[in-house]
Design an enzyme around this catalytic site. Structure first.
Site, PDB file in Angstrom:
ATOM      1  N   GLY A   1       0.826  -1.214   0.000  1.00 18.26           N
ATOM      2  CA  GLY A   1       0.000   0.000   0.000  1.00 18.26           C
ATOM      3  C   GLY A   1       0.857   1.261   0.000  1.00 18.26           C
ATOM      4  O   GLY A   1       0.542   2.233  -0.689  1.00 18.26           O
TER       5      GLY A   1
ATOM      6  N   GLU B   1      -6.964  -0.324   1.374  1.00 23.10           N
ATOM      7  CA  GLU B   1      -7.449  -1.232   2.433  1.00 23.10           C
ATOM      8  C   GLU B   1      -6.310  -2.188   2.722  1.00 23.10           C
ATOM      9  O   GLU B   1      -5.984  -3.042   1.893  1.00 23.10           O
ATOM     10  CB  GLU B   1      -8.688  -1.992   1.948  1.00 23.10           C
ATOM     11  CG  GLU B   1      -9.912  -1.114   1.723  1.00 23.10           C
ATOM     12  CD  GLU B   1     -10.558  -0.633   3.014  1.00 23.10           C
ATOM     13  OE1 GLU B   1     -10.091  -1.012   4.109  1.00 23.10           O
ATOM     14  OE2 GLU B   1     -11.527   0.131   2.925  1.00 23.10           O
TER      15      GLU B   1
ATOM     16  N   GLU C   1       1.313  -9.278  11.792  1.00 26.71           N
ATOM     17  CA  GLU C   1       0.149  -9.930  11.187  1.00 26.71           C
ATOM     18  C   GLU C   1       0.630 -11.227  10.550  1.00 26.71           C
ATOM     19  O   GLU C   1       1.407 -11.199   9.596  1.00 26.71           O
ATOM     20  CB  GLU C   1      -0.447  -9.013  10.110  1.00 26.71           C
ATOM     21  CG  GLU C   1      -1.580  -9.664   9.351  1.00 26.71           C
ATOM     22  CD  GLU C   1      -2.090  -8.857   8.153  1.00 26.71           C
ATOM     23  OE1 GLU C   1      -1.273  -8.305   7.392  1.00 26.71           O
ATOM     24  OE2 GLU C   1      -3.312  -8.818   7.967  1.00 26.71           O
TER      25      GLU C   1
HETATM   26  P1  NAD Z   1       0.001  -7.828  -1.530  1.00 30.10           P
HETATM   27  O1  NAD Z   1       0.127  -6.447  -1.041  1.00 30.10           O
HETATM   28  O2  NAD Z   1       1.205  -8.665  -1.668  1.00 30.10           O
HETATM   29  O3  NAD Z   1      -0.701  -7.852  -2.970  1.00 30.10           O
HETATM   30  C1  NAD Z   1      -1.953  -7.261  -3.218  1.00 30.10           C
HETATM   31  C2  NAD Z   1      -2.076  -6.951  -4.695  1.00 30.10           C
HETATM   32  O4  NAD Z   1      -1.137  -5.939  -5.026  1.00 30.10           O
HETATM   33  C3  NAD Z   1      -1.799  -8.111  -5.627  1.00 30.10           C
HETATM   34  O5  NAD Z   1      -2.704  -8.046  -6.708  1.00 30.10           O
HETATM   35  C4  NAD Z   1      -0.374  -7.823  -6.097  1.00 30.10           C
HETATM   36  O6  NAD Z   1      -0.099  -8.380  -7.372  1.00 30.10           O
HETATM   37  C5  NAD Z   1      -0.366  -6.320  -6.165  1.00 30.10           C
HETATM   38  N1  NAD Z   1       0.934  -5.672  -6.038  1.00 30.10           N
HETATM   39  C6  NAD Z   1       2.076  -6.170  -5.509  1.00 30.10           C
HETATM   40  N2  NAD Z   1       3.052  -5.224  -5.538  1.00 30.10           N
HETATM   41  C7  NAD Z   1       2.509  -4.112  -6.087  1.00 30.10           C
HETATM   42  C8  NAD Z   1       2.996  -2.795  -6.359  1.00 30.10           C
HETATM   43  N3  NAD Z   1       4.250  -2.431  -6.059  1.00 30.10           N
HETATM   44  N4  NAD Z   1       2.147  -1.908  -6.910  1.00 30.10           N
HETATM   45  C9  NAD Z   1       0.869  -2.245  -7.178  1.00 30.10           C
HETATM   46  N5  NAD Z   1       0.361  -3.474  -6.958  1.00 30.10           N
HETATM   47  C10 NAD Z   1       1.161  -4.396  -6.400  1.00 30.10           C
HETATM   48  O7  NAD Z   1      -1.079  -8.485  -0.563  1.00 30.10           O
HETATM   49  P2  NAD Z   1      -1.568  -9.992  -0.528  1.00 30.10           P
HETATM   50  O8  NAD Z   1      -0.471 -10.813   0.071  1.00 30.10           O
HETATM   51  O9  NAD Z   1      -2.132 -10.359  -1.859  1.00 30.10           O
HETATM   52  O10 NAD Z   1      -2.786  -9.859   0.504  1.00 30.10           O
HETATM   53  C11 NAD Z   1      -2.641  -9.983   1.882  1.00 30.10           C
HETATM   54  C12 NAD Z   1      -2.708  -8.636   2.579  1.00 30.10           C
HETATM   55  O11 NAD Z   1      -3.904  -7.946   2.215  1.00 30.10           O
HETATM   56  C13 NAD Z   1      -2.776  -8.757   4.096  1.00 30.10           C
HETATM   57  O12 NAD Z   1      -1.931  -7.816   4.698  1.00 30.10           O
HETATM   58  C14 NAD Z   1      -4.238  -8.432   4.424  1.00 30.10           C
HETATM   59  O13 NAD Z   1      -4.468  -7.977   5.735  1.00 30.10           O
HETATM   60  C15 NAD Z   1      -4.546  -7.418   3.381  1.00 30.10           C
HETATM   61  N6  NAD Z   1      -5.981  -7.311   3.156  1.00 30.10           N
HETATM   62  C16 NAD Z   1      -6.635  -6.179   3.583  1.00 30.10           C
HETATM   63  C17 NAD Z   1      -8.018  -6.059   3.427  1.00 30.10           C
HETATM   64  C18 NAD Z   1      -8.756  -4.830   3.897  1.00 30.10           C
HETATM   65  O14 NAD Z   1      -9.908  -4.641   3.508  1.00 30.10           O
HETATM   66  N7  NAD Z   1      -8.166  -3.978   4.709  1.00 30.10           N
HETATM   67  C19 NAD Z   1      -8.730  -7.092   2.820  1.00 30.10           C
HETATM   68  C20 NAD Z   1      -8.040  -8.223   2.396  1.00 30.10           C
HETATM   69  C21 NAD Z   1      -6.664  -8.312   2.559  1.00 30.10           C
END
Ligand code: NAD
Length: 477
Positions: free
Chosen positions: A228, A245, A375
């Site tokens: 994020g 999120e 987490e």
């Molecule tokens: P992640 O951050 O690794 O990936 C999320 C998405 O981002 C994927 O589609 C990935 O390909 C993409 N991505 C990766 N690097 C990027 C970049 N530099 N720029 C743009 N996009 C990029 O997360 P994850 O491992 O897929 O998901 C798990 C995490 O998501 C946990 O921390 C969880 O708590 C969080 N989550 C939050 C919510 C919420 O509503 N707050 C809901 C579900 C999951």
């Protein structure tokens, strides 16, 4: 193992398009690749963004009633194909079939519920001389980026409000779970005018390419806090709007006036549903000293009897961890806890090459241990003893995250007072993991920026536009 030979396609400008290259999708229950999906290139991204920009010029002018009708139609189509989508979901994501079906149906229902929302027109002044109206107008082309833990529902949370508000969208699923979303793109191909909805799948390079692309007016992102931050940094270059999120390390607080047997099953599901890969799962479980031992014993029994396995088989409640990096990370956390001499209670897992991790309870670890501080996003839960309300609130709030939390008590007023003191965007009393299409989900602190769902979430896909309207023409004629 049967291979899924279906040709999955990108959706760009209303047409299904095969990518020049393809990537494998692994079934986490077997550790084996079973399907391929297209890898979008930089040119595919440009084409999708350009198509969405062209579509925006007319889509933004459409009547909201028309957009609502198309969203309802989209919801109907998802519900009609729910069984087919759930089978794909279980294979790529790992969640047991009946629970996968619930998510797909939830996504269809979310389209319907979003279609019932309205954009307000606010009046900030209405005097004898003038009226000032504030309209909420769309932003342009939206970039949607989705994680692997709730691949279908979270896509719906982005697509439906973006389109309802009059934007167009290019949405990207996680490289670990692209298939359901691509199939939904195929199913919805002819629902919206071409270019309104575009779906791109790709490798790890696609997310950064999208967040840096100048054609987007806004990024709506769900994923980890670390990613994020990178998304926000990239968005800052063109002042793209962001909704983020992010992660959580949610605390549940169990007061001594509850029945340990009655709450334990609910606490158990609140922590381990979807093999604990839920942003708002209970990730730190604080139990009052008076009932700690009894709650622990109930949880240990539940863990030891939990049916963990391949989600396509009947009777399974918990599937594998979704992907290999996550499997390695969670295992490393468990090994570190073991090496520190912490007490672990663990369930059993099937043999084979699937990414299975036994449900694990860590018995009263120190607050400073990694299993408490980080987490886990996998089935390892710290159970923590507390003695006083003030002490437990301080411990629950002592985290950079602020996503959600829960309070369990027979005294609902006392629970509400505690809820008011938790620094999180959501608090549940005697329940867990709830969300509704009308209720904002907002991450406080490092758990996010902005909100999803309800009118609050819908407004994030708009910008205010004030129009000053005189009551007469005396100043000009
Ligand atoms: P992640 O951050 O690794 O990936 C999320 C998405 O981002 C994927 O589609 C990935 O390909 C993409 N991505 C990766 N690097 C990027 C970049 N530099 N720029 C743009 N996009 C990029 O997360 P994850 O491992 O897929 O998901 C798990 C995490 O998501 C946990 O921390 C969880 O708590 C969080 N989550 C939050 C919510 C919420 O509503 N707050 C809901 C579900 C999951």
């Amino acid at each position: 193992m049967t291979v899924d030979t279906k040709q999955y396609s990108l959706l760009i400008d209303g047409a299904l398009t095969a990518g020049a290259e393809s990537l494998d999708v692994v079934n986490p229950a077997t550790g084996q690749a079973f399907a391929t999906y297209p890898r979008a290139s930089a040119q595919d991204l440009d084409r999708a963004v350009n198509a969405a920009a062209r579509a925006f010029s007319s889509w933004k002018l459409t009547d909201i009633g028309h957009r609502k009708a198309l969203l309802r139609q989209a919801g109907d189509i998802i519900l009609t194909h729910a069984d087919e989508l759930a089978a794909i979901f279980t294979r790529e994501q790992g969640r047991p079939l009946p629970l996968a079906l619930q998510e797909v149906q939830g996504a269809g229902q979310w389209f319907h519920a979003t279609a019932a929302l309205d954009l307000p027109v606010d009046i900030t002044e209405d005097t004898q001389t003038r009226r000032i109206e504030v309209h909420h107008v769309p932003l342009g082309v939206v970039c949607g980026i989705v994680p692997w833990n709730f691949p279908v529902l979270l896509a719906a949370w982005k697509i439906a409000p973006a389109i309802l508000a009059g934007n167009t969208i290019v949405l990207k699923p996680s490289p670990f779970t692209p298939l359901c979303t691509l199939r939904i793109g195929e199913l919805l191909k002819d629902v919206f005018p071409k270019g309104v909805l575009n779906i791109l799948s790709g490798g790890d390079e696609l997310g950064p390419m999208m967040s840096a692309h100048k054609g987007f007016a806004k990024i709506t992102f769900t994923g980890s806090t670390a990613t994020g931050r990178r998304v926000m940094e990239a968005a800052s270059r063109d002042l793209k709007r962001v909704t983020l999120e992010l992660g959580g390390n949610d605390a549940a607080i169990v007061l001594p006036d509850v029945d340990p047997a009655k709450v334990s099953e609910q606490l158990f599901m609140g922590a381990f549903f979807n093999s604990a890969q839920v942003c708002v799962a209970t990730k730190r479980l604080y139990v009052h000293d008076d009932i700690y031992d009894r709650v622990r014993d109930h949880l240990v029994t539940l863990i030891e009897n939990a049916p963990v396995g391949d989600g396509s088989q009947q009777g399974i409640l918990f599937g594998p961890v979704q992907n290999l990096p996550q499997y390695n990370r969670v295992n490393a956390m468990i090994e570190e806890a073991r090496a520190e001499g912490l007490t672990l209670h663990q369930g059993t897992i099937p043999s084979g090459n699937g990414y299975f991790i036994p449900l694990t309870l860590v018995d009263n670890p120190p607050e400073s241990s990694r299993v408490v501080q980080e987490e886990a996003f996998g089935p390892v839960l710290p159970l923590l003893r507390f003695h006083s309300v003030d002490e437990v609130i301080a411990r629950a709030n002592d985290t950079e995250y602020g996503l959600a939390g829960a309070v369990w008590s027979a005294d609902i007023e006392q629970a509400a007072r505690i809820a008011a003191r938790l620094d999180t965007g959501t608090v549940w009393i005697n329940q867990n993991l709830q969300s509704t299409p009308l209720t904002p989900l907002a991450g406080h602190k490092q758990s996010g920026i902005g909100v999803e769902n309800g009118v609050y979430g819908l407004m994030e896909f708009t910008q205010p536009k004030a129009i000053y309207i005189p009551k007469d023409t005396a100043s000009v004629v």
